[in-house]
Motif scaffolding. Structure first.
Motif, PDB file in Angstrom:
ATOM      1  N   ARG A 164      43.017  45.189  38.783  1.00  0.00           N
ATOM      2  CA  ARG A 164      41.866  45.476  39.643  1.00  0.00           C
ATOM      3  C   ARG A 164      41.042  44.218  39.911  1.00  0.00           C
ATOM      4  N   PHE A 165      40.976  43.343  38.932  1.00  0.00           N
ATOM      5  CA  PHE A 165      40.257  42.085  39.143  1.00  0.00           C
ATOM      6  C   PHE A 165      40.970  41.223  40.197  1.00  0.00           C
ATOM      7  N   LEU A 166      42.292  41.134  40.073  1.00  0.00           N
ATOM      8  CA  LEU A 166      43.054  40.342  41.033  1.00  0.00           C
ATOM      9  C   LEU A 166      42.964  40.947  42.434  1.00  0.00           C
ATOM     10  N   ALA A 167      42.962  42.279  42.499  1.00  0.00           N
ATOM     11  CA  ALA A 167      42.838  42.948  43.794  1.00  0.00           C
ATOM     12  C   ALA A 167      41.474  42.684  44.421  1.00  0.00           C
ATOM     13  N   ALA A 168      40.430  42.664  43.600  1.00  0.00           N
ATOM     14  CA  ALA A 168      39.081  42.396  44.112  1.00  0.00           C
ATOM     15  C   ALA A 168      39.001  40.982  44.672  1.00  0.00           C
ATOM     16  N   ARG A 169      39.621  40.026  43.991  1.00  0.00           N
ATOM     17  CA  ARG A 169      39.602  38.648  44.478  1.00  0.00           C
ATOM     18  C   ARG A 169      40.382  38.508  45.787  1.00  0.00           C
ATOM     19  N   GLU A 170      41.508  39.220  45.864  1.00  0.00           N
ATOM     20  CA  GLU A 170      42.305  39.155  47.084  1.00  0.00           C
ATOM     21  C   GLU A 170      41.579  39.796  48.265  1.00  0.00           C
ATOM     22  N   LYS A 171      40.842  40.856  47.989  1.00  0.00           N
ATOM     23  CA  LYS A 171      40.108  41.563  49.041  1.00  0.00           C
ATOM     24  C   LYS A 171      38.966  40.742  49.594  1.00  0.00           C
ATOM     25  N   ASP A 172      38.325  39.959  48.731  1.00  0.00           N
ATOM     26  CA  ASP A 172      37.160  39.170  49.142  1.00  0.00           C
ATOM     27  C   ASP A 172      37.402  37.698  48.826  1.00  0.00           C
ATOM     28  N   PRO A 173      37.831  36.911  49.803  1.00  0.00           N
ATOM     29  CA  PRO A 173      38.128  35.492  49.567  1.00  0.00           C
ATOM     30  C   PRO A 173      36.928  34.675  49.111  1.00  0.00           C
ATOM     31  N   ILE A 192      35.077  35.332  46.672  1.00  0.00           N
ATOM     32  CA  ILE A 192      35.002  35.374  45.211  1.00  0.00           C
ATOM     33  C   ILE A 192      35.708  34.144  44.649  1.00  0.00           C
ATOM     34  N   PRO A 193      35.044  33.344  43.819  1.00  0.00           N
ATOM     35  CA  PRO A 193      35.671  32.121  43.287  1.00  0.00           C
ATOM     36  C   PRO A 193      36.842  32.433  42.361  1.00  0.00           C
ATOM     37  N   ASP A 194      37.777  31.503  42.263  1.00  0.00           N
ATOM     38  CA  ASP A 194      38.967  31.700  41.436  1.00  0.00           C
ATOM     39  C   ASP A 194      38.618  31.936  39.966  1.00  0.00           C
TER      40      ASP A 194
END
Length: 531
Positions: free
Chosen positions: A302-311, A313-315
């Motif tokens: 879910r964390f990885l999905a959130a980052r992918e959804k919103d660019p 969001i910092p790495d």
């Protein structure tokens, strides 16, 4: 040249005359250093007076008014929580613990200091908690002082931590509980061996977090060991934070010094390193297209999905999230579980009352052998025992520091200037007779069963077990899910007794995390007890 020779001595003499320095000092330049020393001492005295006068209206120990060394010494002696309680008993609701630090002991002030307005920012104590590697600081939801960073980290994943969502993780908690019980049977119950229960409860808490976050237990239960010295490293880190956090400048000079940091070997602390390794493993699997033996809805997914959804969001956010999970769901939960079992064993009348409730619920078909969340939440005495454990022994044994906003604030009837550090220690606040009754110093789960609904609501508002307000522990629901399921499951399965009832109870105060260490005997309960 002759003119210059005559002018230079004259200019020097005029300068001495204009300075107003007495003749005897002009004749004895060697006395000037002594004068400078005197002036420096006077300056220090003036600064000391100004520091003391800033909070002169707040009572407290004299030495605490001029230096932070006393409260560092209290923590070094591993007795700070008890000293804070004693100081509030002596001085009242407000106690000066440092030149610019006030401890607040009135639960009525929780809403103002920790409320959702966020006016009282976190102090520099929290900057010490953030890990650093090669000059790079890793922000975190709990410790960051920057509200913008906190919002960036919390907003994309806040819904994941709702209890309605966390119930979907229940099967993974169940699988870890099964492994836990199998290990307790094989190592202790079936062999009649003594169990270091406090340590094994922490093994369980760590492995649950590994299961729900990475779809991979950390391996504590299967090996019966401190995997990769994670537990040991965490305690060493906590011990450092407890001291350096009271004088944050020491951390900035050494650990957070970007130049010195670059000279150290690269690497995060044990928790961050483990979390980063699991993240990199998952990302490599996704890139390779190979099927992963993981839960597609675990926290990391879910964390990885959130980052992918919103660019935007910092790495580094994914690492900050996973590390927060390990912290929120392991140590706090383990301390909570130790406290609960410790007090039940120390007060057998309350254990007997809880067992009666559990056995009755089991007979009536309202409680499974492996307790479900929705079942455990309907058991009033279990709920009372869990709340009382969090009250009598909150996991954090020091004030949760905040900074008074620039305009100042009136706290407990006293005006406190802006920039002053204030904080409330759960160990102090939870012993308020006004909120919790005249027996607030003792274990009494029955206080949570009183018929006065408003009284119960007031007690709930007076708790700092997981902090309060918009910066409270985001992982508290993870902790509660584990506790409400594990306690009735273990108590139904085992008769738990102290290994040596004559041994004094051992409270290990690991500086800001006081906890109990104790050994037990585990005996499988027979089905006949439920008939």
């Amino acid at each position: 040249m002759g003119v210059l020779t005559q002018i230079q001595p004259l200019t020097g003499a005029l300068a001495l005359e204009a300075s107003g320095i007495p003749d005897n000092l002009r004749k004895k330049p060697a006395m000037l250093p002594a004068v400078l020393v005197i002036l420096i001492i006077l300056g220090l005295i003036l600064q000391l007076w100004r520091t003391r006068s800033r909070l002169s209206h707040i009572p407290g120990p004299f030495w605490a008014s001029i230096s932070n060394i006393p409260r560092v010494w209290w923590v070094w002696g591993r007795n700070a929580h008890r000293i804070h309680i004693g100081l509030h008993e002596k001085y009242g609701k407000l106690v000066r613990l440092g030149p610019n630090m006030v401890s607040v002991g009135d639960p009525n002030e929780i809403a103002q200091i920790y409320g959702f307005t966020g006016k009282f920012k976190k102090s520099d104590f929290y900057s010490v908690i953030l890990p650093m590697s090669k000059g790079r600081i890793l922000p975190g939801m709990f410790a960051t002082q920057d509200e913008k960073i906190h919002s960036i980290l919390k907003k994309p994943i806040a819904s994941v931590y709702s209890m309605s969502n966390l119930v979907s993780f229940e099967p993974y908690v169940n699988s870890t509980m099964q492994v836990f019980c199998e290990q307790l049977d094989a190592r202790f119950a079936d062999r009649g061996q003594i169990c270091d229960f406090s340590t094994w409860l922490q093994y369980f808490a760590f492995d649950v977090v590994g299961e729900i976050t990475f779809s991979k237990r950390l391996g504590f239960l299967e090996t019966g060991e401190d995997v990769e010295n994670i537990m040991s490293d965490i305690w060493k880190f906590f011990q450092y934070v407890a001291l350096a956090g009271l004088m944050p400048w020491t951390d900035r000079v050494w650990v957070k010094n970007p130049y010195i940091s670059r000279l150290r070997p690269a690497g995060w602390n044990a928790m961050a390193a483990f979390a980063l390794a699991r993240q990199q493993e998952r990302e490599q699997l996704e890139k390779s297209g190979e099927p992963a033996a993981t839960n597609s809805k675990d926290f990391l997914s879910r964390f990885l999905a959130a980052r992918e959804k919103d660019p935007s969001i910092p790495d580094w956010a994914v690492l900050a999230w996973t590390q927060s999970n390990i912290t929120a769901g392991s140590d706090t939960t383990a301390i909570f579980l130790r406290t609960l079992f410790y007090n039940l064993l120390r007060h057998p009348d309350t254990l007997e009352k809880l067992m009666t409730e559990l056995d009755d619920a089991r007979r009536e078909g309202k409680l499974s052998e492996v307790a479900a969340w929705h079942q455990a939440r309907t058991l009033p005495y279990l709920d009372a025992c869990i709340k009382e454990a969090g009250r009598i022994h909150p996991p954090f044994g020091m004030p949760l520091e905040r900074v008074v906003p620039p305009e100042g604030a009136t706290i407990c009837g006293e005006f406190i200037k802006g920039g002053t550090i204030v904080g409330m220690n759960g160990w102090v606040v939870h012993r308020s007779a006004e909120f919790f009754g005249p027996d607030a110093d003792v274990w009494n789960p029955d206080r949570w069963l009183c018929e006065d609904i408003e009284k119960r609501k007031a007690m709930d508002r007076g708790l700092l077990t997981f902090g309060a307000g918009h910066r409270s522990c985001i992982g508290k629901n993870i902790s509660q899910l584990e506790i409400y399921k594990l306690v009735p499951t273990l108590l139904q399965r085992y008769e738990i007794t102290l290994a040596d009832p004559g041994t004094p109870w051992n409270l290990q105060n690991r500086w800001f995390v006081p906890q109990f260490d104790f050994n037990v005997k585990l005996t499988r309960r027979g089905e006949k007890e439920l008939i």
